[in-house]
Design a protein around this motif. Structure first.
Motif, mmCIF file in Angstrom:
data_model
loop_
_atom_site.group_PDB
_atom_site.id
_atom_site.type_symbol
_atom_site.label_atom_id
_atom_site.label_comp_id
_atom_site.label_asym_id
_atom_site.label_seq_id
_atom_site.Cartn_x
_atom_site.Cartn_y
_atom_site.Cartn_z
ATOM 1 N N LEU A 137 -12.305 1.563 11.066
ATOM 2 C CA LEU A 137 -11.889 2.687 10.370
ATOM 3 C C LEU A 137 -10.278 2.676 10.001
ATOM 4 O O LEU A 137 -10.300 3.597 8.642
ATOM 5 N N VAL A 138 -9.443 1.883 10.376
ATOM 6 C CA VAL A 138 -7.980 1.950 9.785
ATOM 7 C C VAL A 138 -8.128 1.177 8.333
ATOM 8 O O VAL A 138 -7.312 1.251 7.602
ATOM 9 N N LEU A 139 -9.395 0.666 8.000
ATOM 10 C CA LEU A 139 -9.372 -0.134 6.778
ATOM 11 C C LEU A 139 -9.959 0.835 5.602
ATOM 12 O O LEU A 139 -10.025 0.485 4.639
ATOM 13 N N ARG A 140 -10.243 2.088 5.941
ATOM 14 C CA ARG A 140 -10.743 3.145 4.776
ATOM 15 C C ARG A 140 -9.455 3.284 4.028
ATOM 16 O O ARG A 140 -8.316 3.447 4.510
ATOM 17 N N PRO A 141 -9.674 3.423 2.751
ATOM 18 C CA PRO A 141 -8.564 3.462 2.104
ATOM 19 C C PRO A 141 -7.478 4.769 2.257
ATOM 20 O O PRO A 141 -6.232 4.315 2.355
ATOM 21 N N GLU A 145 -7.526 0.989 -2.207
ATOM 22 C CA GLU A 145 -8.898 1.274 -2.826
ATOM 23 C C GLU A 145 -9.756 0.119 -3.001
ATOM 24 O O GLU A 145 -11.061 0.259 -2.966
ATOM 25 N N THR A 146 -9.215 -1.191 -3.431
ATOM 26 C CA THR A 146 -10.003 -2.154 -3.870
ATOM 27 C C THR A 146 -9.750 -3.442 -2.983
ATOM 28 O O THR A 146 -10.827 -4.010 -2.702
ATOM 29 N N ILE A 147 -8.659 -3.842 -2.430
ATOM 30 C CA ILE A 147 -8.289 -4.970 -1.749
ATOM 31 C C ILE A 147 -8.389 -4.822 -0.165
ATOM 32 O O ILE A 147 -8.813 -5.748 0.461
ATOM 33 N N ALA A 148 -7.878 -3.739 0.048
ATOM 34 C CA ALA A 148 -7.431 -3.918 1.570
ATOM 35 C C ALA A 148 -8.475 -3.725 2.595
ATOM 36 O O ALA A 148 -8.569 -4.488 3.518
ATOM 37 N N ASN A 149 -9.839 -3.194 2.149
ATOM 38 C CA ASN A 149 -10.721 -3.286 3.095
ATOM 39 C C ASN A 149 -11.474 -4.612 3.370
ATOM 40 O O ASN A 149 -11.662 -5.157 4.197
ATOM 41 N N PRO A 150 -11.803 -5.336 2.303
ATOM 42 C CA PRO A 150 -12.597 -6.462 2.204
ATOM 43 C C PRO A 150 -11.453 -7.404 2.610
ATOM 44 O O PRO A 150 -11.985 -8.673 3.543
ATOM 45 N N ALA A 151 -10.245 -7.519 2.274
ATOM 46 C CA ALA A 151 -9.512 -8.684 2.831
ATOM 47 C C ALA A 151 -9.151 -8.252 4.560
ATOM 48 O O ALA A 151 -8.928 -9.139 5.307
ATOM 49 N N GLY A 152 -9.074 -7.128 4.908
ATOM 50 C CA GLY A 152 -8.883 -6.635 6.118
ATOM 51 C C GLY A 152 -10.278 -6.953 7.067
ATOM 52 O O GLY A 152 -10.098 -7.553 8.181
ATOM 53 N N LEU A 153 -11.312 -7.023 6.461
ATOM 54 C CA LEU A 153 -12.435 -7.305 7.350
ATOM 55 C C LEU A 153 -12.362 -8.893 7.429
ATOM 56 O O LEU A 153 -13.040 -9.382 8.606
ATOM 57 N N SER A 200 0.751 -1.224 -0.001
ATOM 58 C CA SER A 200 0.186 -0.038 -0.046
ATOM 59 C C SER A 200 0.967 1.330 0.088
ATOM 60 O O SER A 200 0.322 2.337 -0.415
ATOM 61 N N ALA A 201 2.122 1.196 0.306
ATOM 62 C CA ALA A 201 2.897 2.547 0.514
ATOM 63 C C ALA A 201 3.654 2.720 -0.890
ATOM 64 O O ALA A 201 3.967 3.930 -1.234
ATOM 65 N N LEU A 202 3.363 1.742 -1.808
ATOM 66 C CA LEU A 202 4.045 2.051 -3.368
ATOM 67 C C LEU A 202 3.013 3.119 -3.990
ATOM 68 O O LEU A 202 1.903 3.258 -3.749
ATOM 69 N N PRO A 203 3.845 3.901 -4.631
ATOM 70 C CA PRO A 203 3.013 5.081 -5.421
ATOM 71 C C PRO A 203 1.565 4.824 -6.164
ATOM 72 O O PRO A 203 0.680 5.476 -5.784
ATOM 73 N N VAL A 204 1.739 4.044 -7.178
ATOM 74 C CA VAL A 204 0.465 3.545 -7.970
ATOM 75 C C VAL A 204 -0.430 2.440 -7.526
ATOM 76 O O VAL A 204 -1.382 2.521 -7.275
ATOM 77 N N PHE A 253 -5.712 3.438 5.651
ATOM 78 C CA PHE A 253 -4.825 2.299 5.077
ATOM 79 C C PHE A 253 -3.455 2.718 4.475
ATOM 80 O O PHE A 253 -2.641 2.131 4.901
ATOM 81 N N ARG A 254 -3.714 3.446 3.497
ATOM 82 C CA ARG A 254 -2.514 3.974 2.826
ATOM 83 C C ARG A 254 -1.556 4.763 3.628
ATOM 84 O O ARG A 254 -0.341 4.570 3.613
ATOM 85 N N ALA A 255 -2.178 5.680 4.399
ATOM 86 C CA ALA A 255 -1.299 6.545 5.204
ATOM 87 C C ALA A 255 -0.609 5.686 6.343
ATOM 88 O O ALA A 255 0.636 6.019 6.687
ATOM 89 N N ASN A 256 -1.303 5.011 7.023
ATOM 90 C CA ASN A 256 -0.498 3.966 7.915
ATOM 91 C C ASN A 256 0.431 3.177 7.222
ATOM 92 O O ASN A 256 1.468 2.990 7.727
ATOM 93 N N ALA A 257 0.159 2.427 6.203
ATOM 94 C CA ALA A 257 1.228 1.776 5.428
ATOM 95 C C ALA A 257 2.662 2.588 4.985
ATOM 96 O O ALA A 257 3.719 2.189 5.211
#
Length: 176
Positions: free
Chosen positions: A49-53, A13-21, A2-6, A56-60
């Motif tokens: 709330l940490v799973l919001r895109p 925005e697509t995988i982190a939330n469902p996978a995290g849940l 998630s820390a990678l630029p693109v 999640f990206r800011a934390n990564a």
């Protein structure tokens, strides 16, 4: 990733939330292990709330840059003059407590290390009485944190939640 630029933005925005849940229960168990996750913790602490895109990206990005930041900041720890209490358990599955907690207490002059046997990563939830007493001590009130830590140890001595499921990785021998 998630820390990678693109790719990171797309992942967040697509995988982190469902996978995290899908993994939130197991991940929370391991954060607390060997202690029990308090009832309603995930909801009360708003962990989802940490799973919001954006979050999640800011934390990564923060986690990815943490090591470099600590390399710069750690040599300045001996300059800290503020009263300091470091509370740590010997079963933290999130950080290397052997490095982070012991090293921090060693490097900050007059820091007090409160080492609690059989405590995981969440003393704020598992031992709130100890955490409050530490804050009170820092505010100038007399508190025997070592005696309180022994009381916490007695209370959690039999905890073994997540044992055998969560990896309690120990720091590499040459990591100081």
């Amino acid at each position: 990733m998630s820390a990678l630029p693109v790719v990171g933005r797309a992942f967040a925005e697509t995988i982190a939330n469902p996978a995290g849940l899908m993994r939130i229960g197991a991940a929370t168990t391991c954060v607390f292990s060997p202690n029990k996750v308090p009832d309603l913790y995930v909801d009360d602490a708003a962990i989802k709330l940490v799973l919001r895109p954006g979050a999640f990206r800011a934390n990564a990005i923060d986690v990815e840059g943490l090591y470099r930041h600590v390399l710069v900041a750690a040599p300045r720890y001996p300059m800290i003059e503020a009263p300091t209490v470091v509370i740590s358990g010997d079963h933290d599955t999130v950080v290397y407590e052997e490095i982070h907690s012991i090293g921090l207490a060693r490097d900050i002059p007059a820091a007090e290390l409160v080492w609690v046997k059989n405590l995981g990563h969440k003393p704020d939830w598992v031992a709130p009485d100890l955490v409050v007493a530490a804050v009170e001590k820092l505010a100038g009130q007399p508190r025997d944190l070592q005696a309180l830590s022994r009381a916490v140890e007695a209370r959690i001595a039999g905890d073994d939640f997540g044992t055998g499921v969560c990896w309690d990785e120990k720091a590499p021998a040459n990591s100081e």
